[in-house]
Scaffold this motif. Structure first.
Motif, PDB file in Angstrom:
ATOM      1  N   GLY A  75     -33.769  -6.259 -24.466  1.00  0.00           N
ATOM      2  CA  GLY A  75     -32.439  -6.798 -24.204  1.00  0.00           C
ATOM      3  C   GLY A  75     -31.478  -5.680 -23.822  1.00  0.00           C
ATOM      4  N   ASP A  76     -30.337  -5.624 -24.511  1.00  0.00           N
ATOM      5  CA  ASP A  76     -29.332  -4.596 -24.214  1.00  0.00           C
ATOM      6  C   ASP A  76     -29.407  -3.402 -25.167  1.00  0.00           C
ATOM      7  N   ARG A  77     -30.500  -3.276 -25.917  1.00  0.00           N
ATOM      8  CA  ARG A  77     -30.644  -2.198 -26.900  1.00  0.00           C
ATOM      9  C   ARG A  77     -31.788  -1.258 -26.526  1.00  0.00           C
ATOM     10  N   VAL A  78     -31.560   0.030 -26.817  1.00  0.00           N
ATOM     11  CA  VAL A  78     -32.596   1.042 -26.669  1.00  0.00           C
ATOM     12  C   VAL A  78     -32.655   1.814 -27.980  1.00  0.00           C
ATOM     13  N   ALA A  79     -33.822   1.817 -28.601  1.00  0.00           N
ATOM     14  CA  ALA A  79     -34.022   2.548 -29.852  1.00  0.00           C
ATOM     15  C   ALA A  79     -34.739   3.861 -29.537  1.00  0.00           C
ATOM     16  N   VAL A  80     -34.244   4.929 -30.155  1.00  0.00           N
ATOM     17  CA  VAL A  80     -34.793   6.259 -29.927  1.00  0.00           C
ATOM     18  C   VAL A  80     -35.099   6.906 -31.274  1.00  0.00           C
TER      19      VAL A  80
END
Length: 138
Positions: A75-80
């Motif tokens: 979706g609109d999230r990026v986890a790093v």
């Protein structure tokens, strides 16, 4: 634009942040990557505040290099999940340079809106870093 294309662009945006802005110190690029109404931890707002955080790290650890260990998007999230290595070569957290070799790890979730980073939630091992530079007892 397909959902897959948007997600891949979001991941590329975050890679540019780490590789170009943080590792190379190209803070001028932040105006292209960070939304004007960006909100981060702990309450930092806008590209200028984001830049101050990067500058603080790069001043305290001039040779700092971040490595993106994991990059996951939906979706609109990026986890790093990242780690950094560097030498405590300048003032940081009220401590003069110890010249200690340090590592730090963190998890960050970025929210992307209209092709820019709009929000960031950060969980960082600041305690471990402060112990490594002698600011706190182990």
């Amino acid at each position: 634009m397909s959902t897959t294309h948007v997600i891949e662009n979001n991941k590329l945006l975050i890679r540019r942040l780490y590789e170009n802005c943080i590792n190379r110190g190209n803070l001028a690029l932040l105006t292209e990557l960070i939304a004007d109404d960006f909100v981060g931890s702990p309450g930092a707002q806008g590209a200028a505040e984001f830049a101050k955080g990067i500058a603080t790290i790069r001043y305290g650890f001039p040779d700092v290099q971040f490595e993106v260990e994991d990059l996951i998007a939906e979706g609109d999230r990026v986890a790093v999940r990242w780690s950094f290595r560097g030498t405590h070569g300048g003032p940081f957290a009220g401590r003069a340079a110890s010249h200690a070799q340090v590592t730090q790890t963190a998890n960050v979730i970025f929210q992307i809106r209209d092709g820019k980073i709009a929000r960031a939630w950060v969980q960082v091992d600041r305690l471990g870093l402060l112990q490594q530079i002698g600011a706190l007892a182990a």
